[in-house]
Design an enzyme around this catalytic site. Structure first.
Site, PDB file in Angstrom:
ATOM      1  N   HIS A 141     -27.706 -25.925  -8.809  1.00 55.06           N
ATOM      2  CA  HIS A 141     -28.998 -26.421  -9.282  1.00 55.06           C
ATOM      3  C   HIS A 141     -28.817 -27.774  -9.949  1.00 55.06           C
ATOM      4  CE1 HIS A 141     -30.663 -22.927  -7.833  1.00 55.06           C
ATOM      5  NE2 HIS A 141     -31.193 -22.386  -8.904  1.00 55.06           N
ATOM      6  N   LYS A 570     -42.188 -21.067 -16.499  1.00 57.94           N
ATOM      7  CA  LYS A 570     -43.182 -22.017 -15.981  1.00 57.94           C
ATOM      8  C   LYS A 570     -44.525 -21.304 -15.785  1.00 57.94           C
ATOM      9  CE  LYS A 570     -42.442 -23.870 -11.842  1.00 57.94           C
ATOM     10  NZ  LYS A 570     -43.582 -23.700 -10.927  1.00 57.94           N
TER      11      LYS A 570
END
Length: 903
Positions: A141, A570
């Site tokens: 990532h 999120k």
């Protein structure tokens, strides 16, 4: 760059104690800037630094002092930014050396002592470790903005500082130590920090391989040797390493079968090269002569079978035996990788079929050494470490996970079923019909695919991947790939579809003659949104309710579930995400107990608090009792990999912390009574509900918020950075829902808002009426204690005064001011609520080491933010000087380095 103590907090904050390493390295960096950048740049840098330090210390009139930034032209800006970035990098190194990251009691010896104080003895610890699995899983990532070359120079400086600690004044090669360190800093100064080319998957594989080769291979056997002394026994290899790099296809079209094959082959090459080097060194060491030592027949047989007929070694059976083992391992290298080892053998030997066969020969040698004296030659030592390494790393080095999105599996299975004439429109079926159909297919070993059928590109690629995994199992052993993670898992059929794909390559075998089906690779759901986490227990109950699944899981003994921090954050904000993960873990435990399977949770943690970051030692201990059971996997990604595993000392500290926390979470009694647990849980439900409402209202319910975010933060510019092989968004849409969690969190950190790590919590704390209960929870409940500690760190690293400097970048100024006003108010509420709940008068009052670390570097971040704003204005106004784009990317790099865990 001479450094002075300073602070940014109210007068009650203590002065910063000078870290001598920071002072020393900062002075050398200043000398390098003067020597290589010139006197003018040195003076500019020093002026800006001291003005910023004075402002941070709150010196009278410092606000009116010229910051010195306006005097920089574009070339000066690039050089200044690099200088501040390098200071932060060296400050990080100095802190790591001082053990700032090490937490008290975060080692196995302390954990064992703590457990014994509760009456839980070593035999219980050894009993747990007999069936434990703890795995840091390294992923690609993209939040590591630094080039590998920069990290390598930093690590060389760390090695040189070690020599300095030992009182040496010269390197082993005779170079003056201070001059050698100066030279490494000069090399850093002249090394380009930014990647010019986009990373390919092969680059990511090679980058992460360096950590496996240089850190994990030597560190894990050394740790096990330490733990054997603590435990008084030799546990099985419960701590291993994993990787996603080359197997994680979710949203990354560049990971296909060749990349998976490349990752495994490179891992195999690294592991065998390490073993060959160790064998070569052992051959030099084990010079025992039959004239002076009794040698058991088993060792003599190995020596005879080796083919080593050298007259000079005629009386040295251990050396001859090791020559034969070396020859066989060299042949294994050629068989598995197609290449010759760096140091080929002159003897002929048959390749080892398995790592266990290789280990068996090593154990024969060890037992021979143990047969005389008190066995001192066989215990521990280089041979003991090599045997442990083979047990831990096999021929595959790191277990590679496969990962793909459930929507892809659905399309591929639909195409296979259609081409095979089984079902014309699988996607139109409801869940019950899908499960019934998939179960029928899994009841036989007949594959759906045919080489005579023409499939689309996606199906062809996915089938190639599972066939490559099956080939890897045959080559490197079944431990090379054991987990297949399903992103966006929302149903039982999502899991059965993976088993269908595995069946195509023979990795799922239907049960015959009453035996349960066997899956060589486990299908693992990833529950990542708030709704997914709430649905997780019912999905797993239904999955375990299928007889063929229940039988296979019972036979294996455990099942993994992955829980995602990033997307749940999120989706619902920090506190709701953290609480939903806790509740899901708690609710899953009885589901697994009923199924007779050990629960293995895989925590998808990122570096930033908004993505599950913060102290892993505290976070693991804060898991609900019963949800760890000695089995845990945790993702490690981006800049956190270098921070936690960049040097052997730091890696040992972090691996000790993970292990000791897992022991405590598995065996230590819950510190909260059932009555308090019920009260605390009800209170958390209320806090979470209010925080969720506030967060959703701002992020998803406010008109123009998406535009505000994209204009206030450098999200557009981050998307262009060459920091990973994966796109920043899952789709071409600009919706926040479709944006990957990493750039979402990373962008807010750059602008110093850090919104995902705290927004909504302040409103929830303010609305909660029973402040005494809140304080009780914050001080006595490990879950809330850990959550508030992370919140506190992120509040301390955010700075809404600096964030306000980004406001002119927002086109609709009125809307921007209104949204920013709400953010500022939310921050103040979070700040005030946290201090009240923790009984502090200022942030980090009870964590002086972290307080000092953050306050030390704040004056080095502010000028970078101010420069970044100016460069963003010019870039977005259409100025096309390439130095502007480079300056923005350098500032992103420098701010991320200074903040440490921002992605």
């Amino acid at each position: 760059m001479q450094h002075h103590a300073h602070g940014d907090s109210p007068p009650s904050a203590p002065a910063i104690t000078q870290n001598p390493d920071i002072r020393y390295l900062g002075r050398l960096l200043g000398d390098v800037i003067r020597a290589y950048g010139g006197e003018k740049l040195y003076k500019q840098t020093e002026y800006i630094r001291s003005a910023s330090v004075d402002r941070a210390r709150g010196l009278q009139g410092a606000d009116l002092t010229d910051s010195g930034l306006d005097a920089l032209d574009l070339d000066d800006t690039l050089n200044f930014t690099r200088g501040f970035m390098l200071f932060s990098m060296l400050a990080n190194l100095a802190e790591d050396r001082q053990g700032v990251a090490a937490e008290p009691g975060a080692d196995v010896a302390s954990a064992v002592a703590r457990l014994e104080s509760h009456g839980i003895h070593k035999d219980a610890v050894l009993g747990l470790l007999a069936h434990s699995l703890m795995v840091p899983v390294l992923t690609a990532h993209p939040t590591e903005v630094r080039r590998k070359s920069m990290i390598d120079h930093k690590n060389r400086i760390a090695d040189l500082m070690h020599l300095k600690d030992a009182g040496q004044i010269e390197t082993d090669e005779g170079e003056n130590l201070d001059e050698a360190i100066f030279r490494q800093i000069a090399l850093l100064w002249q090394t380009r920090p930014l990647r010019r080319e986009k990373l390919f998957v092969a680059d990511e594989i090679d980058n992460v391989l360096a950590y496996f080769r240089d850190t994990f291979l030597p560190v894990l056997p050394a740790l096990y040797a330490r733990w054997e002394r603590v435990l008084g026994a030799r546990p099985q290899s419960f701590l291993r390493v994993g990787s996603w790099i080359g197997g994680d296809r979710d949203g990354n079209p560049f990971v296909q079968a060749p990349q998976l094959e490349f990752a495994l082959k490179r891992g195999c090459q690294a592991a065998i090269a390490y073993y060959l080097d160790a064998l070569h060194a052992l051959g030099a060491e084990l010079s025992l002569s039959t004239e002076l030592a009794h040698v058991p027949q088993a060792v003599l047989d190995l020596a005879e079978a080796s083919g080593d007929a050298s007259p000079s070694r005629k009386d040295e059976p251990y050396r001859r035996a090791l020559s034969g083992i070396y020859a066989r391992l060299a042949a294994t290298c050629t068989t598995l990788t197609g290449g010759q080892p760096a140091r080929p053998s002159s003897l002929k030997g048959d390749a080892y079929a398995t790592p266990q066969e290789f280990r068996r020969d090593l154990v024969t040698v060890a037992q021979g050494l143990a047969s005389e004296g008190d066995g001192a030659l066989s215990t521990g030592g280089a041979l003991g470490r090599l045997i442990r390494a083979v047990e831990t790393f096999g021929f595959h080095l790191a277990t590679l996970d496969m990962r793909q999105n459930s929507a892809v599996h659905e399309r591929v299975v639909a195409e296979l079923l259609k081409a095979a004439g089984v079902e014309a429109d699988y996607c139109a079926l409801d869940e019950y019909a899908r499960i019934a159909l998939l179960r029928r297919e899994l009841a036989s070993n007949r594959p759906l695919g045919s080489r005579f059928s023409a499939y689309g590109e996606e199906t062809t690629s996915e089938l190639a991947i599972v066939h490559a995994a099956a080939t890897a199992h045959r080559l490197y052993g079944p431990a090379c790939i054991t987990h297949y993670i399903i992103s966006k898992a929302e149903s039982v059929s999502d899991m059965l579809e993976v088993n269908i794909l595995l069946k195509e390559a023979g990795l799922w075998q239907a049960g015959v003659d009453g035996a349960p089906p066997q899956a060589a690779i486990m299908a693992i759901p990833l529950f990542e949104t708030i709704a997914d986490l709430e649905a997780a227990p019912s999905i797993m109950t239904a999955y375990f309710g299928l007889p063929e699944i229940a039988g296979g899981v019972k036979a294996r003994g455990h099942q993994e579930v992955m829980i995602g921090y990033s997307d749940s954050n999120k989706d619902g904000g920090y506190i709701t995400s953290t609480w939903s993960l806790y509740k899901a873990s708690q609710a899953l435990e009885p589901v697994f107990a009923d199924a007779g399977a050990a629960m293995q949770l895989f925590h998808g943690r990122g570096g930033a608090v908004g993505r599950g970051g913060g102290s892993a030692f505290a976070a693991i201990q804060a898991q609900p009792r019963g949800s760890v059971q000695g089995r845990i996997r945790i993702t490690e990604q981006g800049e956190v990999i270098a921070a936690k595993f960049g040097t052997r000392d730091v890696a040992m500290t972090n691996l000790e912390a993970m292990t000791s926390a897992t022991l405590l979470a598995s065996l230590e009694p819950e510190g909260v009574s059932d009555r308090d647990a019920a009260r605390f849980s009800a209170a958390m439900d209320e806090l979470s509900k209010n925080a969720f409402a506030a967060y959703r209202d701002l992020v998803y319910g406010t008109e123009g918020f998406k535009e505000f975010f994209r204009q206030l933060t450098p999200i557009q510019e981050i998307s262009g950075l060459k920091i990973g092989s994966r796109p920043a968004s899952r789709t071409k849409s600009h919706a926040i829902e479709d944006l990957r969690a990493i750039p979402w969190v990373f962008s807010w950190a750059q602008a110093r808002v850090m919104l995902p790590g705290w927004y909504g919590v302040g409103q929830a704390l303010a609305a909660f009426e029973d402040k005494a209960l809140l304080a009780d929870m914050g001080q006595h409940w490990s879950f809330l204690k850990s959550a508030l500690a992370n919140l506190e760190m992120v509040l301390a690293k955010s700075d809404l005064g600096i964030a306000a400097r980004y406001l002119p970048l927002v086109e609709d100024q009125a809307a921007g001011e209104a949204i920013f006003g709400r953010i500022r108010e939310g921050w103040q509420q979070a700040h005030d609520g946290l201090l009240a709940a923790t009984g502090q008068s200022r942030l980090l009052e009870k964590n002086p080491a972290l307080d000092e670390s953050i306050r030390l570097r704040l004056p080095y971040i502010e000028p970078l933010n101010l420069l970044q704003v100016e460069l963003l204005k010019r870039h977005r106004a259409g100025e096309d000087d390439p130095r502007i784009k480079e300056g923005i990317e350098l500032s992103i790099n420098a701010i991320a380095t200074a903040l440490r865990n921002s992605g």
